[in-house]
Design a protein around this motif. Structure first.
Motif, PDB file in Angstrom:
ATOM      1  N   HIS A  58       0.843  -1.204   0.000  1.00 38.00           N
ATOM      2  CA  HIS A  58       0.000   0.000   0.000  1.00 38.00           C
ATOM      3  C   HIS A  58       0.877   1.252   0.000  1.00 38.00           C
ATOM      4  CE1 HIS A  58      -3.830   2.081   1.742  1.00 38.00           C
ATOM      5  NE2 HIS A  58      -3.142   2.909   0.955  1.00 38.00           N
ATOM      6  N   HIS A  60       1.692   5.161  -2.284  1.00 37.11           N
ATOM      7  CA  HIS A  60       1.241   6.127  -3.300  1.00 37.11           C
ATOM      8  C   HIS A  60       2.435   6.995  -3.693  1.00 37.11           C
ATOM      9  CE1 HIS A  60      -3.004   5.306  -2.177  1.00 37.11           C
ATOM     10  NE2 HIS A  60      -2.572   5.333  -0.926  1.00 37.11           N
ATOM     11  N   PHE A  65      -2.515  14.739  -5.063  1.00 43.79           N
ATOM     12  CA  PHE A  65      -3.501  14.567  -3.998  1.00 43.79           C
ATOM     13  C   PHE A  65      -3.455  15.799  -3.108  1.00 43.79           C
ATOM     14  CE2 PHE A  65      -4.565  12.141   0.124  1.00 43.79           C
ATOM     15  CZ  PHE A  65      -5.922  12.048  -0.179  1.00 43.79           C
ATOM     16  N   LYS A 148      -8.793  -0.902  -5.360  1.00 49.88           N
ATOM     17  CA  LYS A 148      -9.168  -0.106  -4.186  1.00 49.88           C
ATOM     18  C   LYS A 148     -10.411   0.724  -4.506  1.00 49.88           C
ATOM     19  CE  LYS A 148      -7.430   3.141  -0.666  1.00 49.88           C
ATOM     20  NZ  LYS A 148      -6.284   3.858  -0.094  1.00 49.88           N
ATOM     21  N   PHE A 150     -12.602   3.876  -2.692  1.00 54.12           N
ATOM     22  CA  PHE A 150     -12.625   4.851  -1.612  1.00 54.12           C
ATOM     23  C   PHE A 150     -14.076   5.080  -1.214  1.00 54.12           C
ATOM     24  CE2 PHE A 150      -8.851   5.736  -4.165  1.00 54.12           C
ATOM     25  CZ  PHE A 150      -7.858   5.853  -3.198  1.00 54.12           C
ATOM     26  N   TYR A 153     -13.708  10.749   0.036  1.00 60.29           N
ATOM     27  CA  TYR A 153     -13.090  11.581  -1.006  1.00 60.29           C
ATOM     28  C   TYR A 153     -14.112  11.938  -2.095  1.00 60.29           C
ATOM     29  CZ  TYR A 153      -8.574  10.051   1.057  1.00 60.29           C
ATOM     30  OH  TYR A 153      -7.519   9.772   1.895  1.00 60.29           O
ATOM     31  N   HIS A 182     -11.034   1.785   1.355  1.00 59.03           N
ATOM     32  CA  HIS A 182     -10.691   2.841   2.302  1.00 59.03           C
ATOM     33  C   HIS A 182     -12.010   3.131   3.005  1.00 59.03           C
ATOM     34  CE1 HIS A 182      -8.773   6.921   3.389  1.00 59.03           C
ATOM     35  NE2 HIS A 182      -9.928   6.811   4.045  1.00 59.03           N
ATOM     36  N   HIS A 239      -5.439   0.128   5.552  1.00 57.48           N
ATOM     37  CA  HIS A 239      -5.048   1.025   6.660  1.00 57.48           C
ATOM     38  C   HIS A 239      -6.072   1.072   7.805  1.00 57.48           C
ATOM     39  CE1 HIS A 239      -7.530   3.834   4.396  1.00 57.48           C
ATOM     40  NE2 HIS A 239      -6.576   4.241   3.582  1.00 57.48           N
ATOM     41  N   THR A 285      -3.150  12.185   8.325  1.00 59.95           N
ATOM     42  CA  THR A 285      -3.321  11.152   7.320  1.00 59.95           C
ATOM     43  C   THR A 285      -4.741  10.650   7.470  1.00 59.95           C
ATOM     44  OG1 THR A 285      -2.313   9.145   6.407  1.00 59.95           O
ATOM     45  CG2 THR A 285      -2.448   9.265   8.804  1.00 59.95           C
ATOM     46  N   CYS A 286      -5.251   9.941   6.474  1.00 58.93           N
ATOM     47  CA  CYS A 286      -6.620   9.419   6.550  1.00 58.93           C
ATOM     48  C   CYS A 286      -6.591   7.906   6.420  1.00 58.93           C
ATOM     49  CB  CYS A 286      -7.478   9.984   5.429  1.00 58.93           C
ATOM     50  SG  CYS A 286      -7.594  11.762   5.497  1.00 58.93           S
ATOM     51  N   ASP A 313       0.869   2.660   3.670  1.00 56.65           N
ATOM     52  CA  ASP A 313       0.069   3.759   3.107  1.00 56.65           C
ATOM     53  C   ASP A 313       0.963   4.982   2.891  1.00 56.65           C
ATOM     54  OD1 ASP A 313      -2.038   5.215   2.140  1.00 56.65           O
ATOM     55  OD2 ASP A 313      -2.887   5.700   4.108  1.00 56.65           O
ATOM     56  N   TYR A 334      -2.873  15.093   3.032  1.00 55.75           N
ATOM     57  CA  TYR A 334      -2.958  13.900   3.883  1.00 55.75           C
ATOM     58  C   TYR A 334      -1.947  12.852   3.450  1.00 55.75           C
ATOM     59  CZ  TYR A 334      -7.701  15.681   4.914  1.00 55.75           C
ATOM     60  OH  TYR A 334      -8.789  16.432   5.262  1.00 55.75           O
ATOM     61  N   GLY A 335      -1.151  12.366   4.384  1.00 53.74           N
ATOM     62  CA  GLY A 335      -0.247  11.255   4.075  1.00 53.74           C
ATOM     63  C   GLY A 335       1.042  11.366   4.856  1.00 53.74           C
TER      64      GLY A 335
HETATM   65  O1  URP Z   1      -4.031  10.167   3.875  1.00 53.84           O
HETATM   66  C1  URP Z   1      -3.758   9.256   3.120  1.00 53.84           C
HETATM   67  N1  URP Z   1      -3.895   8.042   3.540  1.00 53.84           N
HETATM   68  N2  URP Z   1      -3.314   9.509   1.879  1.00 53.84           N
HETATM   69  C2  URP Z   1      -3.219   8.587   0.823  1.00 53.84           C
HETATM   70  C3  URP Z   1      -4.535   8.269   0.179  1.00 53.84           C
HETATM   71  C4  URP Z   1      -5.283   7.191   0.917  1.00 53.84           C
HETATM   72  O2  URP Z   1      -6.375   7.447   1.373  1.00 53.84           O
HETATM   73  O3  URP Z   1      -4.822   6.065   1.042  1.00 53.84           O
END
Ligand code: URP
Ligand code: ZN
Ligand code: ZN
Length: 458
Positions: A58, A60, A65, A148, A150, A153, A182, A239, A285-286, A313, A334-335
């Motif tokens: 996982h 990115h 984003f 995946k 979501f 979002y 997610h 996650h 982060t989400c 993630d 976020y991340g």
């Molecule tokens: O906040 C995050 N996790 N960013 C990456 C996109 C996701 O939702 O996995």
């Protein structure tokens, strides 16, 4: 043979034993005691563990984003290699109205010249029509068996509603694919964010915590599990951050629902007190990082088995990028960074603290993701015929996490200052030494796309 790893203790998901590992070209060809050198390069692994390369399912990389791009494939995967990863799985997210095929081709083109370790892809489904269902079936038997979706979002245009989720799950019952969710409750979350936004300046980063209470995750997990139970489809919770989520997954598994779950180091090692820090916005982060009781329940989930995979993630943003928030918790990119620290940080926290056995650690960080996403036994183990993706790991090396010494192109780490015992020393990918003592020594762009097969299980 071209390379022999001598005198090390081999650790797989089911056993630990002393033997040498012989490599020819990109494969493991011999595992025996006292292999003869015969001109092969030798790595002396005395006193070290010999792990299969870590797999992070996982991540990115170079993802647009929250108005900015996450760390790119080149430095991101160099950092991953330094941290003992040899394979990652990123996401090809369909743009609304466009095809999955376009997303997959674009993602592969983006990675091609830059990716330094092997990679696979999950699809990302944001739209559903007859064409999407055909594409899902096509990709399941052509290298991309997981997708995946979501559940949040909305404004990003990524949200897949319950109708899409239900239909996609129906397909995976027939074709052995996997739907990854997610899981957060979009409408409740958006309502709560709106409710807290007028107080944004006062709340600071804490606004991220209060606007995303635990129920916004576990309601969505329960809902997705309900659809998986009804359709008989195959579901994976990405996650997972809540104790109640782990309870729901365990209960569903006991009822025979086909559901698997991953969690990440940030949910096991940090609590939402980070959002009270001066630099608390960095940690956004989400889903958001939760409470101590969630942490404890997730650890139990790893021990008991309902949480079968450790992923990161990773979606790395620098301090400057995080500064885009301007004091408003709704505008934080976020991340978190994480690939480089996954194996060493979790080894110290899990094996070092005797919470998880060495073999289970290898299962969680390598074998299980390989099995579930159809890369096994090419990846995820040390066996004759497998790719020579190997990590020589020094269990005694003491390291304090310090972002200034990491290879990632990021100027902070969520695990800054953590004291570790145990660190990857050499990372070998398809027979090639690509990282040594925290430095990448391979060629940029050397990574290959690895197709996955459907029907994986752990
Ligand atoms: O906040 C995050 N996790 N960013 C990456 C996109 C996701 O939702 O996995
Ligand atoms: Zn997500
Ligand atoms: Zn993600």
């Amino acid at each position: 043979m071209d390379l022999i790893i001598k005198n090390g203790e081999i650790v797989t998901a089911d056993k630990t034993y002393m033997a040498d590992v012989g490599v020819k070209g990109d494969k493991i060809v011999k595992i025996e005691k006292n292999l003869k050198a015969d001109g092969a390069e030798i790595i002396d692994a005395k006193g070290k563990y010999v792990f299969p390369g870590g797999i992070d399912p996982h991540v990115h990389l170079n993802l647009f984003f929250c108005g900015t791009y996450s760390e790119d494939w080149d430095t991101g995967t160099q950092a991953a290699a330094c941290g003992g990863l040899t394979t990652i799985i990123d996401f090809a997210i369909q743009a609304k109205g466009k095809t999955l095929r376009e997303a997959v081709e674009a993602r592969k083109a983006d990675a091609r010249e830059k990716v330094c370790i092997d990679y696979s892809l999950h699809g990302g489904i944001t739209d559903w029509n007859e064409r999407t269902s055909k594409e899902l079936n096509y990709f399941v038997s052509n290298g991309i068996p997981s997708f995946k979706m979501f559940m949040i979002y909305r404004k990003e245009g990524w949200m897949a509603d319950d109708g899409i989720l239900f239909q996609a799950l129906e397909e995976t019952k027939k074709n052995g694919g996997m739907i990854m969710v997610h899981a957060e409750s979009a409408f409740i979350l958006d309502m709560l964010i709106e409710r807290y936004q007028p107080q944004a300046k006062k709340l600071g980063a804490w606004g991220h915590a209060v606007s995303r209470p635990c129920f916004t995750e576990y309601e969505a997990i329960q809902r997705a599990i309900t659809w998986a139970g009804i359709t008989g489809g195959r579901l994976y919770i990405v996650h997972m951050s809540t104790g109640e989520g782990a309870d729901a997954v365990r209960a569903a598994q006991m009822r025979g629902v086909k559901v698997w779950a991953e969690t990440c180091p940030q949910y096991l090692l940090l609590t939402d007190s980070v959002f009270k820090r001066k630099d608390g916005h960095l940690y956004a982060t989400c889903p958001q990082i939760k409470k101590k009781h969630d942490q404890d329940r997730l650890w139990k989930g790893l021990e008991d088995g309902e949480v079968g995979i450790l992923a990161t993630d990773t979606c790395t943003f620098t301090k400057k990028q995080k500064d885009m928030w301007g004091g408003d918790f709704t505008k934080i990119p976020y991340g978190l960074p994480g690939m480089e620290t996954l194996v060493p940080v979790m080894y110290s926290a899990a094996v070092g603290k005797k919470k998880i056995s060495l073999n289970k650690f290898v299962a969680l960080t390598s074998t299980n993701p390989a099995k579930l996403f159809g890369l096994y036994p090419k990846k995820g183990t040390i066996a004759k015929g497998s790719d020579a993706d190997i990590v020589v790991f020094d269990p005694n090396k003491r390291v304090t996490v310090d972002y200034t010494k990491l290879a990632t192109n990021c100027d902070w780490s969520p695990f800054q200052g953590m004291k570790l015992t145990g660190y990857p020393e050499v990372t070998i990918s398809r027979g090639e030494i690509i990282a040594k003592n925290g430095k990448f020594v391979g060629k940029v762009g050397r990574g290959n796309f690895v197709p996955g097969k459907p029907g994986g299980n752990i």
